[in-house]
Design a protein around this motif. Sequence first.
Motif, mmCIF file in Angstrom:
data_model
loop_
_atom_site.group_PDB
_atom_site.id
_atom_site.type_symbol
_atom_site.label_atom_id
_atom_site.label_comp_id
_atom_site.label_asym_id
_atom_site.label_seq_id
_atom_site.Cartn_x
_atom_site.Cartn_y
_atom_site.Cartn_z
ATOM 1 N N PHE A 204 15.459 38.381 56.170
ATOM 2 C CA PHE A 204 16.316 39.244 56.966
ATOM 3 C C PHE A 204 16.541 38.638 58.348
ATOM 4 N N THR A 205 17.814 38.631 58.787
ATOM 5 C CA THR A 205 18.196 37.971 60.039
ATOM 6 C C THR A 205 18.811 38.996 60.981
ATOM 7 N N TYR A 206 18.216 39.167 62.152
ATOM 8 C CA TYR A 206 18.745 40.134 63.107
ATOM 9 C C TYR A 206 20.101 39.654 63.608
ATOM 10 N N ILE A 207 21.014 40.586 63.787
ATOM 11 C CA ILE A 207 22.412 40.246 64.041
ATOM 12 C C ILE A 207 22.598 39.396 65.297
ATOM 13 N N ASP A 208 21.840 39.655 66.350
ATOM 14 C CA ASP A 208 22.032 38.884 67.581
ATOM 15 C C ASP A 208 21.636 37.423 67.405
ATOM 16 N N ASP A 209 20.644 37.152 66.567
ATOM 17 C CA ASP A 209 20.296 35.761 66.283
ATOM 18 C C ASP A 209 21.432 35.065 65.545
ATOM 19 N N THR A 210 22.032 35.763 64.596
ATOM 20 C CA THR A 210 23.163 35.204 63.859
ATOM 21 C C THR A 210 24.335 34.908 64.787
ATOM 22 N N VAL A 211 24.659 35.851 65.647
ATOM 23 C CA VAL A 211 25.792 35.682 66.549
ATOM 24 C C VAL A 211 25.524 34.564 67.559
ATOM 25 N N ASP A 212 24.295 34.432 68.013
ATOM 26 C CA ASP A 212 23.953 33.320 68.912
ATOM 27 C C ASP A 212 24.293 31.983 68.266
ATOM 28 N N ALA A 213 23.984 31.838 66.978
ATOM 29 C CA ALA A 213 24.257 30.577 66.280
ATOM 30 C C ALA A 213 25.748 30.324 66.149
ATOM 31 N N ILE A 214 26.508 31.358 65.831
ATOM 32 C CA ILE A 214 27.957 31.189 65.708
ATOM 33 C C ILE A 214 28.549 30.767 67.048
ATOM 34 N N LEU A 215 28.137 31.422 68.120
ATOM 35 C CA LEU A 215 28.632 31.073 69.449
ATOM 36 C C LEU A 215 28.274 29.641 69.816
ATOM 37 N N SER A 216 27.079 29.215 69.467
ATOM 38 C CA SER A 216 26.671 27.841 69.747
ATOM 39 C C SER A 216 27.575 26.856 69.023
ATOM 40 N N ALA A 217 27.882 27.137 67.756
ATOM 41 C CA ALA A 217 28.762 26.242 66.994
ATOM 42 C C ALA A 217 30.169 26.230 67.567
ATOM 43 N N MET A 218 30.655 27.371 68.001
ATOM 44 C CA MET A 218 31.999 27.433 68.575
ATOM 45 C C MET A 218 32.089 26.609 69.858
ATOM 46 N N LYS A 219 31.068 26.710 70.691
ATOM 47 C CA LYS A 219 31.085 26.039 71.988
ATOM 48 C C LYS A 219 30.785 24.547 71.881
ATOM 49 N N ASN A 220 30.122 24.153 70.803
ATOM 50 C CA ASN A 220 29.740 22.746 70.619
ATOM 51 C C ASN A 220 30.305 22.213 69.310
ATOM 52 N N PHE A 221 31.503 22.643 68.969
ATOM 53 C CA PHE A 221 32.048 22.405 67.635
ATOM 54 C C PHE A 221 32.073 20.930 67.270
ATOM 55 N N ASP A 222 32.556 20.092 68.152
ATOM 56 C CA ASP A 222 32.707 18.677 67.805
ATOM 57 C C ASP A 222 31.368 17.994 67.533
ATOM 58 N N ALA A 223 30.308 18.495 68.127
ATOM 59 C CA ALA A 223 28.984 17.897 67.929
ATOM 60 C C ALA A 223 28.329 18.329 66.623
ATOM 61 N N VAL A 224 28.772 19.459 66.075
ATOM 62 C CA VAL A 224 28.087 20.005 64.889
ATOM 63 C C VAL A 224 29.015 20.138 63.687
ATOM 64 N N LYS A 225 30.257 19.687 63.813
ATOM 65 C CA LYS A 225 31.273 19.943 62.789
ATOM 66 C C LYS A 225 31.010 19.211 61.480
ATOM 67 N N ASN A 226 31.693 19.707 60.449
ATOM 68 C CA ASN A 226 31.681 19.133 59.100
ATOM 69 C C ASN A 226 30.280 19.066 58.515
ATOM 70 N N ASP A 227 29.569 20.180 58.705
ATOM 71 C CA ASP A 227 28.222 20.306 58.171
ATOM 72 C C ASP A 227 27.957 21.769 57.830
ATOM 73 N N ALA A 276 19.517 23.749 61.488
ATOM 74 C CA ALA A 276 20.157 24.565 62.526
ATOM 75 C C ALA A 276 19.388 24.483 63.840
ATOM 76 N N ARG A 277 18.078 24.430 63.758
ATOM 77 C CA ARG A 277 17.275 24.271 64.980
ATOM 78 C C ARG A 277 17.614 22.956 65.674
ATOM 79 N N LYS A 278 17.678 21.890 64.894
ATOM 80 C CA LYS A 278 17.857 20.561 65.465
ATOM 81 C C LYS A 278 19.261 20.369 66.018
ATOM 82 N N LYS A 279 20.288 20.754 65.253
ATOM 83 C CA LYS A 279 21.658 20.425 65.640
ATOM 84 C C LYS A 279 22.340 21.504 66.483
#
Length: 303
Positions: A204-227, A276-279
């Motif tokens: 089970f994943t608390y919603i704020d943890d999930t949203v934090d990850a999505i926001l991180s990917a959006m803000k750093n998209f080019d560094a984490v893309k295509n994975d 996800a932790r690393k990237k």
Amino acid sequence: MKVLLTGSSGTIGTRLCERLLAEGHQVFGGDLVKKDWRPEVRAVTRVMDMREANHFGIIPPENVEIVVHLAANARVYELVEEPRKALDNMTTLFNTLDWAREYKINKFIFASSREGYGNINADTFTEDMVRIENCESPYTASKVGGEALVHAYTRCYGVDHVIFRFSNVYGMYDESKRVVPLFIRRARANEPMTVFGKEKCLDFTYIDDTVDAILSAMKNFDAVKNDTYNLGYGQGTTLVQLAEDIKRLIGSTSEIKIGESRTGEVIRYVADISKARKKLGYDPKVPFSEGIKKAVEWYLKNT
């Protein structure tokens, strides 16, 4: 950022939209219905049926630089009973991807699922373990097939992507028959709570943890893309424990019943979140014992 957010009235969509707006980003939300959870989210959400390609005409492409596609029929057993809803998932994804291709919007985040791992024997699950032959349900097939379609659009049309495999996101903004809000409703009414599968254990994943990850990917998209990235807490909780905790927190007299596991459902899943932790710098903060207290408090106050 200028964001197209599909499923903006859903559980994750509402919380993500709320956070994006608070940070000053520009959001165009689309959903089949508008929910009343948050007025600021409702204000930027347009009613649209993403199964119909012509409905995308209401979206101003000049106001979009990244797409977050969350819209889906997401209850596994419901899609066992009504498999056409799995086709809806594929159609809405195709139409959203193709709209992004047409307007050369080359940042695309897709919400997939831990269901893709199926019922295989493993302690934890890494992203390379999904196999099409392990699809347990039409819902699973719509997500695994959806991942394939996203990859195809990256290879053919340069629509870069991030794929997230979510795992039992809970906490707020959910009035569905998913297990957490369902058990809270039943416990409040002192009605029986049925666990389908005594040994069923999920991450089970608390919603704020999930949203934090999505926001991180959006803000750093080019560094984490295509994975592809697992998002979970990294620990398993049985559904029996979930029911017992909700019953205790509410002070309910509900009976906890045990039924047979249902067709199409995964019996055990714990995410390996090391990638996800690393990237992404993903660091989930809310363990289940704390998150379920937050969830119960939220529902008692807001529903």
